[in-house]
Write a protein that holds these residues in place. Structure first.
Motif, mmCIF file in Angstrom:
data_model
loop_
_atom_site.group_PDB
_atom_site.id
_atom_site.type_symbol
_atom_site.label_atom_id
_atom_site.label_comp_id
_atom_site.label_asym_id
_atom_site.label_seq_id
_atom_site.Cartn_x
_atom_site.Cartn_y
_atom_site.Cartn_z
ATOM 1 N N GLY A 284 -10.009 1.174 -15.087
ATOM 2 C CA GLY A 284 -10.080 2.087 -13.950
ATOM 3 C C GLY A 284 -10.659 1.423 -12.727
ATOM 4 O O GLY A 284 -11.502 1.990 -12.029
ATOM 5 N N ASN A 285 -10.203 0.209 -12.436
ATOM 6 C CA ASN A 285 -10.767 -0.558 -11.331
ATOM 7 C C ASN A 285 -10.351 0.027 -9.985
ATOM 8 O O ASN A 285 -9.166 0.113 -9.673
ATOM 9 N N HIS A 286 -11.332 0.417 -9.187
ATOM 10 C CA HIS A 286 -11.112 0.962 -7.840
ATOM 11 C C HIS A 286 -10.159 2.163 -7.853
ATOM 12 O O HIS A 286 -9.168 2.204 -7.112
ATOM 13 N N THR A 287 -10.497 3.162 -8.657
ATOM 14 C CA THR A 287 -9.712 4.401 -8.645
ATOM 15 C C THR A 287 -10.551 5.614 -8.248
ATOM 16 O O THR A 287 -9.996 6.616 -7.791
ATOM 17 N N ASP A 288 -11.872 5.544 -8.404
ATOM 18 C CA ASP A 288 -12.699 6.735 -8.205
ATOM 19 C C ASP A 288 -12.645 7.263 -6.789
ATOM 20 O O ASP A 288 -12.621 8.477 -6.566
ATOM 21 N N HIS A 289 -12.599 6.368 -5.795
ATOM 22 C CA HIS A 289 -12.665 6.800 -4.400
ATOM 23 C C HIS A 289 -11.392 7.505 -3.939
ATOM 24 O O HIS A 289 -11.360 8.068 -2.845
ATOM 25 N N ASN A 290 -10.326 7.491 -4.752
ATOM 26 C CA ASN A 290 -9.112 8.226 -4.409
ATOM 27 C C ASN A 290 -8.774 9.302 -5.430
ATOM 28 O O ASN A 290 -7.628 9.697 -5.585
ATOM 29 N N ALA B 154 -1.992 0.779 -3.632
ATOM 30 C CA ALA B 154 -1.656 2.148 -4.023
ATOM 31 C C ALA B 154 -0.926 2.164 -5.366
ATOM 32 O O ALA B 154 -1.207 2.999 -6.235
ATOM 33 N N LEU B 155 0.011 1.250 -5.555
ATOM 34 C CA LEU B 155 0.720 1.177 -6.831
ATOM 35 C C LEU B 155 -0.239 0.823 -7.972
ATOM 36 O O LEU B 155 -0.114 1.351 -9.083
ATOM 37 N N HIS B 156 -1.195 -0.060 -7.698
ATOM 38 C CA HIS B 156 -2.227 -0.368 -8.705
ATOM 39 C C HIS B 156 -2.958 0.901 -9.095
ATOM 40 O O HIS B 156 -3.218 1.128 -10.291
ATOM 41 N N TYR B 157 -3.298 1.716 -8.117
ATOM 42 C CA TYR B 157 -4.042 2.953 -8.398
ATOM 43 C C TYR B 157 -3.304 3.809 -9.425
ATOM 44 O O TYR B 157 -3.904 4.252 -10.428
ATOM 45 N N PHE B 158 -2.029 4.054 -9.205
ATOM 46 C CA PHE B 158 -1.283 4.922 -10.115
ATOM 47 C C PHE B 158 -1.130 4.296 -11.496
ATOM 48 O O PHE B 158 -1.280 4.977 -12.522
ATOM 49 N N GLU B 159 -0.831 3.015 -11.533
ATOM 50 C CA GLU B 159 -0.677 2.340 -12.821
ATOM 51 C C GLU B 159 -2.016 2.296 -13.567
ATOM 52 O O GLU B 159 -2.058 2.444 -14.796
ATOM 53 N N GLY C 42 -6.978 -5.887 -15.982
ATOM 54 C CA GLY C 42 -7.459 -7.059 -15.267
ATOM 55 C C GLY C 42 -6.363 -7.783 -14.525
ATOM 56 O O GLY C 42 -6.555 -8.269 -13.398
ATOM 57 N N ARG C 43 -5.209 -7.877 -15.148
ATOM 58 C CA ARG C 43 -4.083 -8.547 -14.490
ATOM 59 C C ARG C 43 -3.665 -7.787 -13.232
ATOM 60 O O ARG C 43 -3.356 -8.388 -12.196
ATOM 61 N N SER C 44 -3.653 -6.463 -13.306
ATOM 62 C CA SER C 44 -3.290 -5.658 -12.143
ATOM 63 C C SER C 44 -4.307 -5.811 -11.016
ATOM 64 O O SER C 44 -3.939 -5.877 -9.840
ATOM 65 N N SER C 45 -5.598 -5.876 -11.367
ATOM 66 C CA SER C 45 -6.621 -6.072 -10.332
ATOM 67 C C SER C 45 -6.427 -7.413 -9.633
ATOM 68 O O SER C 45 -6.558 -7.518 -8.411
ATOM 69 N N TRP C 46 -6.087 -8.429 -10.388
ATOM 70 C CA TRP C 46 -5.909 -9.772 -9.854
ATOM 71 C C TRP C 46 -4.662 -9.841 -8.971
ATOM 72 O O TRP C 46 -4.703 -10.361 -7.850
ATOM 73 N N GLU C 47 -3.546 -9.264 -9.436
ATOM 74 C CA GLU C 47 -2.256 -9.463 -8.770
ATOM 75 C C GLU C 47 -1.878 -8.347 -7.800
ATOM 76 O O GLU C 47 -1.280 -8.612 -6.761
ATOM 77 N N TRP C 48 -2.188 -7.108 -8.141
ATOM 78 C CA TRP C 48 -1.760 -5.979 -7.300
ATOM 79 C C TRP C 48 -2.888 -5.513 -6.374
ATOM 80 O O TRP C 48 -2.700 -5.394 -5.171
ATOM 81 N N LEU C 49 -4.057 -5.236 -6.966
ATOM 82 C CA LEU C 49 -5.187 -4.798 -6.148
ATOM 83 C C LEU C 49 -5.709 -5.935 -5.282
ATOM 84 O O LEU C 49 -6.214 -5.721 -4.184
#
Length: 415
Positions: A53-59, A290-295, A323-330
């Motif tokens: 849940g990396n960087h999802t709380d604020h949205n 934004a796409l990272h958030y939903f995924e 972790g991969r999504s945080s690195w590549e998408w976020l």
């Protein structure tokens, strides 16, 4: 001046109860040195790990998080003068806050500000506040993504709750008091995830779509035969506020372009349907975030289903994907404009090489990102080997063996 027994501490610290008792004995000695003889009670508040849940709380998103065995501890007792005095190990000056003169304290960064802000928040929420003397010590790594500030905040809330409110304050109120201190007094944008994970204990599923709600879930790395290792990559978070702010700001920009306040009020399909105009108005990185958030929210939901179905090992695969999504998408693994300095990707790359060789485990960027720590989940039989391996690159003093603990903020009692 006595301290709680090893037997009583084992309910919180398990096999580390004797070491915890030694820490409290040192704390008792410092209390007597600062305040003279007395009969203080002892308190604890954990650090935290963000599992998925990396960087999802604020949205308005979802997070799977947990308390960890690193904690802050305090010896504290009431006073009759209305003045809060806290000596924190490693700091040359005490935090001093007169509860009758909160308005005289300037807003801005600092521990005094946090304490004053929490006391004001408690009073605003109808809770009692008053004077106390305390000494504090912490093993929670500062400026490294395991929430040393939130651990301190929740420790203070636990002290105030126990000494002045008969343990009646809910943990969600603890979190709101900490958030109020950071947002209103410190001027730092923060959600509620850090505070909730430090306060509640165990593993919790957090949902921020309508304020904050949480439930405890039955998950721990121990039951998978695994340890949690935190690696501090050597650079702190203190000077990266602009980078952290860019993440919620860009997500909010995408939400605003879609006519809503937070991404929880829209959908991934809406982003895809308006992709050309979003790229034009918000930029590609904002769209990726934004796409990272939903995924990422989807991964939290999948982890919850796996836990409830008894497929808890599936969570390790989801940690890796997160972790991969945080690195590549976020894109919060590297500070923009500083390509020569990449401690987070380097630590992850070295860890992935190790995990590939043993054929097990999971790793991910941890916390806010850009700097600080990574987490690695390893089979217990492989923990010592990994600690030796990664210590060769980052130093043994920067490698921490920890795990999920079932108690967050609590009063440990007295002798």
């Amino acid at each position: 001046m006595g301290v709680p027994t090893t037997e009583s501490l084992s309910q919180v610290y398990g096999r580390d109860a004797e070491r915890a008792r030694a820490r409290l004995a040192e704390l008792a000695a410092r209390y007597e040195e600062r305040f003279g003889a007395g009969d203080p009670e002892f308190f604890t508040a954990s650090g935290r790990t963000e599992i998925i849940g990396n960087h999802t709380d604020h949205n308005g998103g979802k997070i799977l998080a947990a308390s960890i065995t690193m904690d802050s501890v305090a010896a504290a007792a009431r006073t009759d003068d209305g003045v809060v005095t806290i000596w924190s190990e490693g700091y040359p000056e005490a935090i001093v806050v007169d509860t009758a003169r909160l308005g005289d304290i300037a807003h801005g960064p600092g521990s005094t500000t946090l304490v004053a802000g929490m006391l004001e928040a408690a009073a605003r929420r109808g809770f009692a506040v008053g004077g106390l003397n305390a000494v504090v010590s912490s093993e929670v790594i500062p400026s490294a993504g395991v929430s040393s500030s939130a651990s301190f905040e929740m420790l203070v809330c636990e002290i105030v709750n126990h000494l002045y409110n008969d343990d009646a304050i809910d943990r969600a109120d603890y979190a709101r008091m900490g958030q109020y201190a950071e947002n209103v007094w410190w001027g730092k944008a923060s959600g509620l995830m850090d505070q909730m994970a430090c306060a509640v204990g165990g593993t919790i599923l957090l949902d921020f779509s309508d304020g904050v709600s949480y439930e405890r879930v039955d998950f721990g790395f121990d039951e998978l035969g695994c340890d949690l290792v935190i690696v501090n990559t050597g650079k702190g978070h203190a000077d990266l506020s602009a980078e952290y702010s860019s993440v919620p700001n860009e997500m909010h920009a995408v939400a605003a372009a879609l006519g809503v306040g937070n991404l929880c009020e829209t959908s991934e399909d809406a982003v895809l349907a308006h992709l050309p105009e979003l790229r034009e108005t918000c930029g590609d990185r904002a769209v990726l975030r934004a796409l990272h958030y939903f995924e990422e929210c989807g991964r939290v939901e999948e982890a919850e289903r796996a836990i409830r179905a008894g497929e808890k090992a599936r969570v390790l695969d989801l940690i890796t994907a997160s972790g991969r999504s945080s690195w590549e998408w976020l894109q919060n693994a590297v500070v923009p404009g500083m390509p020569e300095e990449q401690p987070i990707p380097l630590a992850l790359a070295l860890t992935e090489l190790y995990l590939r060789r043993i054929g097990a485990g999971a790793c991910r960027l941890h916390g806010g990102g850009f700097a600080g720590v990574i987490m690695c989940v390893l089979p217990k039989a492989e923990t010592a080997g990994y600690v030796d391996y990664i210590s060769g690159y980052f130093g043994r003093e920067n490698v921490y063996l920890t795990n999920i603990r079932q108690v967050g903020a609590a009063c440990l009692g007295r002798a």
